[in-house]
Design a protein around this motif. Structure first.
Motif, PDB file in Angstrom:
ATOM      1  N   ILE A  84       0.836  -1.195   0.000  1.00  0.00           N
ATOM      2  CA  ILE A  84       0.000   0.000   0.000  1.00  0.00           C
ATOM      3  C   ILE A  84       0.872   1.247   0.000  1.00  0.00           C
ATOM      4  CG2 ILE A  84      -0.228   0.282   2.501  1.00  0.00           C
ATOM      5  CD1 ILE A  84      -3.099   0.570  -0.056  1.00  0.00           C
ATOM      6  N   LYS A  85       2.092   1.124   0.570  1.00  0.00           N
ATOM      7  CA  LYS A  85       3.112   2.166   0.535  1.00  0.00           C
ATOM      8  C   LYS A  85       4.436   1.500   0.182  1.00  0.00           C
ATOM      9  CE  LYS A  85       3.554   5.285   3.677  1.00  0.00           C
ATOM     10  NZ  LYS A  85       3.745   5.927   5.018  1.00  0.00           N
ATOM     11  N   GLY A  86       4.885   1.655  -1.035  1.00  0.00           N
ATOM     12  CA  GLY A  86       6.133   1.016  -1.425  1.00  0.00           C
ATOM     13  C   GLY A  86       5.991  -0.490  -1.464  1.00  0.00           C
ATOM     14  N   LEU A  87       6.922  -1.178  -0.801  1.00  0.00           N
ATOM     15  CA  LEU A  87       6.898  -2.636  -0.786  1.00  0.00           C
ATOM     16  C   LEU A  87       6.182  -3.161   0.457  1.00  0.00           C
ATOM     17  CD1 LEU A  87      10.546  -3.398  -1.985  1.00  0.00           C
ATOM     18  CD2 LEU A  87       8.437  -3.336  -3.340  1.00  0.00           C
ATOM     19  N   ALA A  88       5.938  -4.489   0.466  1.00  0.00           N
ATOM     20  CA  ALA A  88       5.231  -5.133   1.566  1.00  0.00           C
ATOM     21  C   ALA A  88       5.784  -6.536   1.784  1.00  0.00           C
ATOM     22  CB  ALA A  88       3.735  -5.204   1.270  1.00  0.00           C
ATOM     23  N   TYR A  89       5.600  -7.039   2.997  1.00  0.00           N
ATOM     24  CA  TYR A  89       5.934  -8.433   3.312  1.00  0.00           C
ATOM     25  C   TYR A  89       5.013  -9.358   2.529  1.00  0.00           C
ATOM     26  CZ  TYR A  89       6.104 -12.760   6.131  1.00  0.00           C
ATOM     27  OH  TYR A  89       6.202 -14.055   6.552  1.00  0.00           O
ATOM     28  N   LYS A  90       5.601 -10.376   1.910  1.00  0.00           N
ATOM     29  CA  LYS A  90       4.826 -11.333   1.119  1.00  0.00           C
ATOM     30  C   LYS A  90       4.986 -12.714   1.737  1.00  0.00           C
ATOM     31  CE  LYS A  90       4.051 -12.800  -3.676  1.00  0.00           C
ATOM     32  NZ  LYS A  90       4.532 -12.639  -5.083  1.00  0.00           N
ATOM     33  N   GLY A  91       3.921 -13.189   2.379  1.00  0.00           N
ATOM     34  CA  GLY A  91       3.994 -14.453   3.084  1.00  0.00           C
ATOM     35  C   GLY A  91       3.866 -15.661   2.180  1.00  0.00           C
ATOM     36  N   SER A  92       4.098 -16.825   2.774  1.00  0.00           N
ATOM     37  CA  SER A  92       3.934 -18.107   2.083  1.00  0.00           C
ATOM     38  C   SER A  92       3.732 -19.180   3.139  1.00  0.00           C
ATOM     39  CB  SER A  92       5.161 -18.437   1.229  1.00  0.00           C
ATOM     40  OG  SER A  92       6.250 -18.834   2.045  1.00  0.00           O
ATOM     41  N   ALA A  93       3.539 -20.404   2.705  1.00  0.00           N
ATOM     42  CA  ALA A  93       3.288 -21.507   3.631  1.00  0.00           C
ATOM     43  C   ALA A  93       4.490 -21.814   4.513  1.00  0.00           C
ATOM     44  CB  ALA A  93       2.883 -22.753   2.849  1.00  0.00           C
ATOM     45  N   MET A 273      -0.181 -10.884   2.213  1.00  0.00           N
ATOM     46  CA  MET A 273       0.767  -9.780   2.267  1.00  0.00           C
ATOM     47  C   MET A 273       0.437  -8.880   3.454  1.00  0.00           C
ATOM     48  SD  MET A 273       1.114  -8.858  -1.789  1.00  0.00           S
ATOM     49  CE  MET A 273       2.595  -7.862  -1.537  1.00  0.00           C
ATOM     50  N   MET A 274       1.453  -8.162   3.927  1.00  0.00           N
ATOM     51  CA  MET A 274       1.292  -7.275   5.077  1.00  0.00           C
ATOM     52  C   MET A 274       2.138  -6.027   4.861  1.00  0.00           C
ATOM     53  SD  MET A 274       2.315  -7.922   9.100  1.00  0.00           S
ATOM     54  CE  MET A 274       1.367  -9.439   9.197  1.00  0.00           C
ATOM     55  N   ASP A 275       1.599  -4.874   5.251  1.00  0.00           N
ATOM     56  CA  ASP A 275       2.341  -3.631   5.098  1.00  0.00           C
ATOM     57  C   ASP A 275       2.033  -2.695   6.264  1.00  0.00           C
ATOM     58  OD1 ASP A 275       4.094  -1.904   3.904  1.00  0.00           O
ATOM     59  OD2 ASP A 275       2.815  -1.364   2.216  1.00  0.00           O
ATOM     60  N   GLU A 276       2.981  -1.810   6.544  1.00  0.00           N
ATOM     61  CA  GLU A 276       2.828  -0.771   7.563  1.00  0.00           C
ATOM     62  C   GLU A 276       2.260  -1.331   8.876  1.00  0.00           C
ATOM     63  OE1 GLU A 276       4.011   2.416   7.205  1.00  0.00           O
ATOM     64  OE2 GLU A 276       4.843   1.506   5.391  1.00  0.00           O
ATOM     65  N   PHE A 277       2.984  -2.285   9.438  1.00  0.00           N
ATOM     66  CA  PHE A 277       2.589  -2.914  10.695  1.00  0.00           C
ATOM     67  C   PHE A 277       3.068  -2.044  11.858  1.00  0.00           C
ATOM     68  CE2 PHE A 277       3.540  -5.672  14.310  1.00  0.00           C
ATOM     69  CZ  PHE A 277       2.358  -6.381  14.454  1.00  0.00           C
ATOM     70  N   ARG A 278       2.140  -1.631  12.715  1.00  0.00           N
ATOM     71  CA  ARG A 278       2.446  -0.734  13.827  1.00  0.00           C
ATOM     72  C   ARG A 278       1.847  -1.251  15.138  1.00  0.00           C
ATOM     73  NH1 ARG A 278       2.892   5.069  12.068  1.00  0.00           N
ATOM     74  NH2 ARG A 278       3.010   5.126   9.795  1.00  0.00           N
ATOM     75  N   ILE A 279       2.553  -0.984  16.234  1.00  0.00           N
ATOM     76  CA  ILE A 279       2.024  -1.236  17.566  1.00  0.00           C
ATOM     77  C   ILE A 279       2.182   0.042  18.390  1.00  0.00           C
ATOM     78  CG2 ILE A 279       2.183  -2.583  19.689  1.00  0.00           C
ATOM     79  CD1 ILE A 279       3.343  -4.878  18.087  1.00  0.00           C
ATOM     80  N   TYR A 293      -5.528   5.675   8.545  1.00  0.00           N
ATOM     81  CA  TYR A 293      -5.983   4.994   7.324  1.00  0.00           C
ATOM     82  C   TYR A 293      -5.833   5.896   6.101  1.00  0.00           C
ATOM     83  CZ  TYR A 293      -9.470   3.634   3.833  1.00  0.00           C
ATOM     84  OH  TYR A 293     -10.112   3.350   2.656  1.00  0.00           O
ATOM     85  N   LYS A 294      -6.317   7.114   6.191  1.00  0.00           N
ATOM     86  CA  LYS A 294      -6.310   8.012   5.042  1.00  0.00           C
ATOM     87  C   LYS A 294      -4.895   8.441   4.659  1.00  0.00           C
ATOM     88  CE  LYS A 294     -10.974   9.909   5.603  1.00  0.00           C
ATOM     89  NZ  LYS A 294     -11.790  11.137   5.843  1.00  0.00           N
ATOM     90  N   LEU A 295      -4.046   8.703   5.648  1.00  0.00           N
ATOM     91  CA  LEU A 295      -2.702   9.147   5.353  1.00  0.00           C
ATOM     92  C   LEU A 295      -1.852   8.042   4.744  1.00  0.00           C
ATOM     93  CD1 LEU A 295      -2.149  11.337   8.522  1.00  0.00           C
ATOM     94  CD2 LEU A 295      -2.019  12.158   6.160  1.00  0.00           C
ATOM     95  N   GLU A 296      -1.957   6.832   5.291  1.00  0.00           N
ATOM     96  CA  GLU A 296      -1.194   5.726   4.711  1.00  0.00           C
ATOM     97  C   GLU A 296      -1.698   5.394   3.313  1.00  0.00           C
ATOM     98  OE1 GLU A 296       0.594   3.260   8.476  1.00  0.00           O
ATOM     99  OE2 GLU A 296      -1.340   2.598   7.680  1.00  0.00           O
TER     100      GLU A 296
END
Length: 300
Positions: A84-93, A273-279, A293-296
């Motif tokens: 959603i912003k640049g690249l993202a984590y791409k999971g698999s089995a 896939m996962m992107d912009e993970f925050r805690i 949500y809107k800014l990302e």
């Protein structure tokens, strides 16, 4: 005829000079750039609850936490795709990331917000874990989010888990917030979706947001108790994690090896896939979640 030819050439020179002049004196070089309009009072996503943001993974060809809190990451079969912003984590089995060091600010979190973008498809055969804050002395762990397998379906059965380990212990120390039945998440597959869940320790309240919209949850799901409220149970109160040693993205704590047993057959790696993970170590407000949500989404 000759006269017309000279008129045409003269006109061509004038037009050419005009475009050259416009190019040299364009608005982009003469004027300052026009600022983006603020959203919810914020110019960028990192301004939102900046003092409470304790972990941020953007997955720009790296597994590192940009807040440098969770460290010692080792990726297994990690790849990246367009996010959603640049690249993202791409999971698999078989993909996951194991981190060896967890900061005390995460271990000691009392209230929490977890925010991420996910893009996944229905699966079968068990539950996929998006992330886990493990617990060395317990099968389930401290805090995590998992997606149950549903097969080809339009709704997602998602579960969040929180923990409260205190002395003396409470009856309902580990709790699942389960989005099943009437609370199944709709239209979650095949596209990027912004998912935020919060827990407010002061009010013992759980909330869920999809694409900036707060879900209307029944009290049986949103209000959390330390024991059965039908017998006088008090509110769950602030979180209390224990026996934390590591952190994992894309798998269960059992994927980390000792001291945990091997994962059960239903314990699956996250294949989406996962992107912009925050805690955050606070429960974000409605306005903050909408702005995030809107800014990302606006790549800010």
């Amino acid at each position: 005829m000759k006269k017309n030819k000279y008129i045409f050439l003269f006109a061509s020179v004038l037009v050419s000079s005009f475009f050259v002049s416009c190019n040299e004196d364009s608005i982009d070089t003469v004027n300052s750039p026009i600022a983006y309009e603020a959203i919810g009072g914020y110019e960028s996503s990192d301004e939102i609850a900046a003092g409470n943001l304790i972990t941020k993974f953007s997955f720009e060809n790296t597994i590192s936490d940009s807040k440098n809190g969770i460290t010692g990451g080792v990726g297994t079969n990690v790849t990246y795709g367009n996010g959603i912003k640049g690249l993202a984590y791409k999971g698999s089995a078989s993909s996951f990331i194991a981190y060896s060091t967890v900061p005390s600010v995460l271990v000691d979190v009392k209230s929490i917000s977890v925010s991420m973008w996910i893009n996944t498809n229905p699966h079968t055969g068990g539950a996929q874990s998006l992330y886990t804050l493990p617990k060395t002395s317990d099968f389930w762990g401290n805090i995590f989010t998992l997606v149950e397998g549903t097969g080809p379906a339009a709704t997602m059965l998602l579960k969040n888990h929180i923990q409260k380990d205190v002395t003396p212990s409470i009856a309902w120390s580990g709790q699942f917030m389960e989005h099943s039945g009437d609370n199944l998440l709709k239209n979650m597959y095949g596209t990027w979706k912004h998912l935020v869940w919060t827990y407010n320790g002061a009010s013992s309240t759980y909330s869920m947001y999809i694409d900036g919209k707060k879900l209307d949850l029944p009290a049986s799901l949103s209000k959390r108790y330390a024991s059965d409220p039908l017998t006088g149970g008090l509110g769950y109160g602030t979180l209390a994690n224990s026996n934390v040693s590591k952190f994992i993205i894309g798998g269960f704590q059992q994927h980390l090896g000792a001291p945990w047993n091997a994962p059960d057959g239903w314990m699956l790696n996250y294949t989406g896939m996962m992107d912009e993970f925050r805690i955050y170590n606070a429960a974000l407000s409605d306005n903050e979640v909408v702005a995030l949500y809107k800014l990302e989404k606006d790549n800010r």
